[in-house]
Design a protein around this motif. Structure first.
Motif, PDB file in Angstrom:
ATOM      1  N   GLY A  37      34.393  57.088  -2.731  1.00  0.00           N
ATOM      2  CA  GLY A  37      33.731  56.000  -2.223  1.00  0.00           C
ATOM      3  C   GLY A  37      32.074  55.658  -1.902  1.00  0.00           C
ATOM      4  O   GLY A  37      31.421  55.026  -0.901  1.00  0.00           O
ATOM      5  N   ASP A  56      39.560  51.798  -3.332  1.00  0.00           N
ATOM      6  CA  ASP A  56      40.475  53.018  -2.007  1.00  0.00           C
ATOM      7  C   ASP A  56      41.534  53.742  -3.062  1.00  0.00           C
ATOM      8  O   ASP A  56      41.825  53.184  -3.506  1.00  0.00           O
ATOM      9  CB  ASP A  56      40.979  51.383  -2.207  1.00  0.00           C
ATOM     10  CG  ASP A  56      42.804  51.110  -1.677  1.00  0.00           C
ATOM     11  OD1 ASP A  56      42.914  52.552  -0.365  1.00  0.00           O
ATOM     12  OD2 ASP A  56      43.295  50.006  -0.886  1.00  0.00           O
ATOM     13  N   ASN A  57      41.662  55.118  -1.871  1.00  0.00           N
ATOM     14  CA  ASN A  57      42.578  55.714  -2.815  1.00  0.00           C
ATOM     15  C   ASN A  57      43.981  55.006  -3.271  1.00  0.00           C
ATOM     16  O   ASN A  57      44.806  56.037  -3.546  1.00  0.00           O
ATOM     17  CB  ASN A  57      42.522  57.178  -1.725  1.00  0.00           C
ATOM     18  CG  ASN A  57      41.137  57.465  -1.624  1.00  0.00           C
ATOM     19  OD1 ASN A  57      40.092  57.738  -2.683  1.00  0.00           O
ATOM     20  ND2 ASN A  57      40.806  58.129  -0.675  1.00  0.00           N
ATOM     21  N   LYS A  58      44.719  54.425  -2.081  1.00  0.00           N
ATOM     22  CA  LYS A  58      45.524  54.455  -2.125  1.00  0.00           C
ATOM     23  C   LYS A  58      46.453  53.385  -3.036  1.00  0.00           C
ATOM     24  O   LYS A  58      47.664  53.376  -3.525  1.00  0.00           O
ATOM     25  CB  LYS A  58      46.238  53.414  -0.535  1.00  0.00           C
ATOM     26  CG  LYS A  58      45.841  53.694   0.773  1.00  0.00           C
ATOM     27  CD  LYS A  58      46.685  52.726   1.629  1.00  0.00           C
ATOM     28  CE  LYS A  58      46.074  54.036   2.892  1.00  0.00           C
ATOM     29  NZ  LYS A  58      44.726  54.165   3.541  1.00  0.00           N
ATOM     30  N   SER A  78      42.133  65.458   4.544  1.00  0.00           N
ATOM     31  CA  SER A  78      42.132  64.153   4.579  1.00  0.00           C
ATOM     32  C   SER A  78      42.568  62.956   3.638  1.00  0.00           C
ATOM     33  O   SER A  78      42.993  61.725   3.967  1.00  0.00           O
ATOM     34  CB  SER A  78      40.433  63.552   5.398  1.00  0.00           C
ATOM     35  OG  SER A  78      40.001  64.234   3.947  1.00  0.00           O
ATOM     36  N   VAL A  79      42.200  63.557   2.599  1.00  0.00           N
ATOM     37  CA  VAL A  79      42.270  62.457   0.839  1.00  0.00           C
ATOM     38  C   VAL A  79      44.367  62.963   0.870  1.00  0.00           C
ATOM     39  O   VAL A  79      44.097  61.387   0.629  1.00  0.00           O
ATOM     40  CB  VAL A  79      41.961  63.139   0.006  1.00  0.00           C
ATOM     41  CG1 VAL A  79      42.169  61.886  -1.544  1.00  0.00           C
ATOM     42  CG2 VAL A  79      40.409  62.964  -0.221  1.00  0.00           C
ATOM     43  N   ASP A  81      46.416  63.196   3.196  1.00  0.00           N
ATOM     44  CA  ASP A  81      47.439  62.326   4.406  1.00  0.00           C
ATOM     45  C   ASP A  81      46.203  60.357   4.005  1.00  0.00           C
ATOM     46  O   ASP A  81      47.858  60.063   4.219  1.00  0.00           O
ATOM     47  CB  ASP A  81      46.187  61.960   5.700  1.00  0.00           C
ATOM     48  CG  ASP A  81      46.176  63.756   6.713  1.00  0.00           C
ATOM     49  OD1 ASP A  81      47.592  64.076   6.111  1.00  0.00           O
ATOM     50  OD2 ASP A  81      45.750  64.191   6.748  1.00  0.00           O
ATOM     51  N   ASP A  82      45.639  60.062   3.945  1.00  0.00           N
ATOM     52  CA  ASP A  82      45.526  59.097   3.065  1.00  0.00           C
ATOM     53  C   ASP A  82      47.131  58.728   2.454  1.00  0.00           C
ATOM     54  O   ASP A  82      46.771  57.287   2.227  1.00  0.00           O
ATOM     55  CB  ASP A  82      44.026  58.624   2.439  1.00  0.00           C
ATOM     56  CG  ASP A  82      43.964  56.793   2.785  1.00  0.00           C
ATOM     57  OD1 ASP A  82      44.183  56.219   3.054  1.00  0.00           O
ATOM     58  OD2 ASP A  82      42.665  56.803   1.495  1.00  0.00           O
ATOM     59  N   ILE A  83      47.018  59.918   1.329  1.00  0.00           N
ATOM     60  CA  ILE A  83      48.035  58.937  -0.056  1.00  0.00           C
ATOM     61  C   ILE A  83      49.143  59.748  -0.171  1.00  0.00           C
ATOM     62  O   ILE A  83      49.591  58.526  -0.976  1.00  0.00           O
ATOM     63  CB  ILE A  83      47.127  59.324  -0.737  1.00  0.00           C
ATOM     64  CG1 ILE A  83      46.970  61.045  -1.927  1.00  0.00           C
ATOM     65  CG2 ILE A  83      45.770  59.134  -1.401  1.00  0.00           C
ATOM     66  CD1 ILE A  83      46.403  61.075  -3.194  1.00  0.00           C
ATOM     67  N   LYS A  84      49.736  60.311   0.862  1.00  0.00           N
ATOM     68  CA  LYS A  84      51.291  60.995   0.655  1.00  0.00           C
ATOM     69  C   LYS A  84      52.262  60.298   0.980  1.00  0.00           C
ATOM     70  O   LYS A  84      52.754  60.193  -0.075  1.00  0.00           O
ATOM     71  CB  LYS A  84      51.090  62.206   1.258  1.00  0.00           C
ATOM     72  CG  LYS A  84      50.765  62.181   3.631  1.00  0.00           C
ATOM     73  CD  LYS A  84      50.824  62.953   3.579  1.00  0.00           C
ATOM     74  CE  LYS A  84      51.215  62.487   5.185  1.00  0.00           C
ATOM     75  NZ  LYS A  84      51.454  64.291   6.260  1.00  0.00           N
ATOM     76  N   ASP A  85      52.302  59.315   1.581  1.00  0.00           N
ATOM     77  CA  ASP A  85      52.506  57.917   1.808  1.00  0.00           C
ATOM     78  C   ASP A  85      53.255  56.840   0.478  1.00  0.00           C
ATOM     79  O   ASP A  85      54.023  56.350   0.628  1.00  0.00           O
ATOM     80  CB  ASP A  85      53.320  57.525   2.733  1.00  0.00           C
ATOM     81  CG  ASP A  85      53.204  58.250   4.130  1.00  0.00           C
ATOM     82  OD1 ASP A  85      53.563  59.347   3.497  1.00  0.00           O
ATOM     83  OD2 ASP A  85      52.475  58.274   5.740  1.00  0.00           O
TER      84      ASP A  85
END
Length: 266
Positions: A37, A56-58, A78-79, A81-85
């Motif tokens: 970030g 962008d973590n994704k 939180s990280v 949650d951002d990438i798991k999908d």
């Protein structure tokens, strides 16, 4: 290794790992992608190692075969949650956070994942790290070896049972701080006896480095190596006796056990 490694988090430890895999030739810079970030950290990683960067973590999640979560424990959930999908189906997740168990990380992803829990230490910054490694049940031997090679690129490794990870933290993860205190105390004593401080730090640090190398390379018991220095009626045994009088070993043991206890309760 012909895979893409992604790092989420580009602080000191993340950059140490990136430097290790690139400088060792384990990976080409174009096979490394780093997210953070803070753009300043990414600029350093890009200029020093030539790796790909993003905020962008994704993007890391979508492109990486191995993802290193090199962020603080308090932002792990939180990280994730951002990438798991967005992670690949067979991605290998590597954690480096104290207090985050394999079960914790698996639970945060909410599905079966291939994962390796690790604990490196700060000497990784100078290529002399020590890392404890614990794979979960879903990962293959070949995948574990790939992760092992990452950490070998900036130091040594030991594969351990997860129940010993907190002990590893006190023995290796946190122990550089104790060693720095020891070096500082040695230097203070030398300065008190007239040695210039810059020379005192150099002498004390080299003594610690050389002594550690003797333990690793000779295979001799530390007590035997200590006895080799302690001549009868000499200066060294006088110092050793005084350290024992003031509880040197007891202080180290108690401090480390408190460290282990804290790690277990995080």
């Amino acid at each position: 290794m012909n895979k893409v490694i992604g790092f989420i988090g580009c602080g000191n430890m993340g950059r140490a790992m990136i430097g290790g895999v690139v400088k060792s030739g384990l990976l080409k810079p174009e096979n490394v992608i780093v997210a953070d970030g803070y753009k300043g950290s990414l600029d350093i990683a890009s200029s020093e190692y030539g790796v790909n960067t993003t905020m962008d973590n994704k993007e890391v999640a979508k492109t990486s075969d191995i993802i290193v979560l090199s962020v603080k424990p308090n932002v792990y959930n939180s990280v994730i949650d951002d990438i798991k999908d967005f992670v690949k189906e067979d991605v290998v997740i590597v954690s480096i956070a104290a207090g985050k168990t394999i079960k914790d990380v698996e639970g945060a992803f909410g599905k079966d994942i291939k994962m390796v829990r690790t604990m490196p230490n700060t000497p990784a910054l100078v290529g002399e790290g020590m890392t404890g490694i614990c794979p979960n049940k879903n990962i293959s031997k070949e995948e574990v070896e790939e992760v092992v090679n990452i950490f070998k690129s900036f130091g040594k490794i030991e594969i351990i049972d997860e129940k010993l990870m907190e002990v590893f933290i006190s023995t290796s993860g946190s122990s550089p701080a104790y060693v720095f205190m020891f070096i500082e105390a040695m230097a203070d004593a030398a300065v008190a006896d007239g040695m210039p401080r810059n020379k005192a730090y150099k002498m004390a640090a080299q003594a610690v480095l050389g002594s550690a190398k003797m333990v690793l390379e000779t295979g001799k018991h530390p007590g035997e190596l200590k006895d080799m220095v302690c001549s009868p009626g000499g200066t060294t045994i006088e110092a050793v006796a005084t350290l024992e009088e003031y509880g040197f070993r007891t202080a180290v043991i108690k401090g480390m056990r408190e460290c282990t206890k804290k790690a277990k309760n995080m």
